[in-house]
Motif scaffolding. Structure first.
Motif, mmCIF file in Angstrom:
data_model
loop_
_atom_site.group_PDB
_atom_site.id
_atom_site.type_symbol
_atom_site.label_atom_id
_atom_site.label_comp_id
_atom_site.label_asym_id
_atom_site.label_seq_id
_atom_site.Cartn_x
_atom_site.Cartn_y
_atom_site.Cartn_z
ATOM 1 N N PHE A 14 -2.206 6.165 2.354
ATOM 2 C CA PHE A 14 -2.813 5.024 1.929
ATOM 3 C C PHE A 14 -2.246 3.867 1.732
ATOM 4 C CE2 PHE A 14 -4.849 8.854 -0.033
ATOM 5 C CZ PHE A 14 -6.104 8.947 0.403
ATOM 6 N N VAL A 15 -2.741 2.726 2.433
ATOM 7 C CA VAL A 15 -1.894 1.401 2.280
ATOM 8 C C VAL A 15 -2.982 0.273 1.645
ATOM 9 C CG1 VAL A 15 -0.878 0.082 3.865
ATOM 10 C CG2 VAL A 15 -0.923 2.233 4.505
ATOM 11 N N CYS A 16 -2.177 -0.428 0.881
ATOM 12 C CA CYS A 16 -3.077 -1.696 0.339
ATOM 13 C C CYS A 16 -1.843 -2.799 0.121
ATOM 14 C CB CYS A 16 -3.941 -1.654 -0.876
ATOM 15 S SG CYS A 16 -2.943 -0.941 -2.330
ATOM 16 N N SER A 23 -4.619 1.863 -3.464
ATOM 17 C CA SER A 23 -3.928 2.996 -2.785
ATOM 18 C C SER A 23 -3.389 3.917 -3.659
ATOM 19 C CB SER A 23 -2.807 2.437 -1.837
ATOM 20 O OG SER A 23 -1.797 1.516 -2.538
ATOM 21 N N GLN A 24 -2.873 3.631 -4.999
ATOM 22 C CA GLN A 24 -2.193 4.595 -6.006
ATOM 23 C C GLN A 24 -3.514 5.234 -6.543
ATOM 24 O OE1 GLN A 24 0.679 5.179 -7.254
ATOM 25 N NE2 GLN A 24 2.048 3.162 -6.233
ATOM 26 N N VAL A 84 -3.690 10.674 9.226
ATOM 27 C CA VAL A 84 -4.581 9.898 8.838
ATOM 28 C C VAL A 84 -4.029 8.700 7.993
ATOM 29 C CG1 VAL A 84 -6.904 9.376 7.746
ATOM 30 C CG2 VAL A 84 -6.394 11.591 8.854
ATOM 31 N N VAL A 85 -4.233 7.434 8.476
ATOM 32 C CA VAL A 85 -3.906 6.116 7.788
ATOM 33 C C VAL A 85 -5.106 5.551 7.217
ATOM 34 C CG1 VAL A 85 -2.671 3.936 7.900
ATOM 35 C CG2 VAL A 85 -1.824 5.997 9.422
ATOM 36 N N ILE A 86 -5.213 5.301 5.836
ATOM 37 C CA ILE A 86 -6.410 4.546 5.332
ATOM 38 C C ILE A 86 -6.026 3.255 4.779
ATOM 39 C CG2 ILE A 86 -8.129 4.817 3.597
ATOM 40 C CD1 ILE A 86 -8.130 7.811 3.920
ATOM 41 N N THR A 87 -6.462 1.981 5.284
ATOM 42 C CA THR A 87 -6.123 0.817 4.836
ATOM 43 C C THR A 87 -7.007 0.434 3.826
ATOM 44 O OG1 THR A 87 -7.072 -0.225 6.687
ATOM 45 C CG2 THR A 87 -4.787 0.422 6.983
ATOM 46 N N MET A 88 -6.733 -0.665 2.916
ATOM 47 C CA MET A 88 -7.520 -1.096 2.043
ATOM 48 C C MET A 88 -7.041 -2.324 1.672
ATOM 49 S SD MET A 88 -7.117 2.076 -0.825
ATOM 50 C CE MET A 88 -7.815 3.997 -0.538
#
Length: 140
Positions: A14-16, A23-24, A84-88
């Protein structure tokens, strides 16, 4: 109890921007609901000094303690190690590697908001995590 598998665990990053809120929360929910069946990472393109205290309080309300978490810097290695990379909301700061699955979750940023404003963001993230789990860990 499900049978033990030799298959590698799916891994999610998870990336922000600040790795202090969205992401946390997402990483904590996936760790909690995944029960050790998924490798979970989170990072930020420009990490903050600490996790947003309204986020810590909102997560404590649902029994998840983020008080010891520290924002981490996004590295190409973390992206490469993830399925899987989930961007925010990190935009172009997120490195893109071939063969990875990318999702962009558009969520309100909890930065600068009180716990009352964080609760609906938290609840939306938890709903998305439950959907992601259903995809990553189909019942056999």
């Amino acid at each position: 109890m499900p049978p033990v598998s030799d298959a590698p665990k799916p891994s999610v990053l998870f990336v922000c921007v600040h790795n202090a809120g969205r992401s946390q929360m997402a990483a904590a929910f996936l760790t909690h609901h995944g029960q050790g069946r998924i490798e979970v990472r989170s990072a930020g393109s420009a990490p903050a000094a600490g996790v947003n205290q309204a986020v810590v309080a909102a997560m404590a309300e649902v029994g998840i303690d983020l008080s010891a978490q520290v924002p981490k810097v996004l590295t190409p290695e973390a992206v490469q190690a993830s399925d899987v990379v989930i961007t925010m909301g990190c935009g172009d700061a997120c490195p893109v590697f071939p063969g990875k699955r990318y999702l962009d979750w558009r969520l309100e940023d909890p930065a600068g908001q009180g716990v009352e404003a964080v609760r609906p963001i938290r609840d939306e993230i938890e709903g998305r995590i439950r959907g992601l789990l259903a995809e990553l860990l189909p019942r056999g």
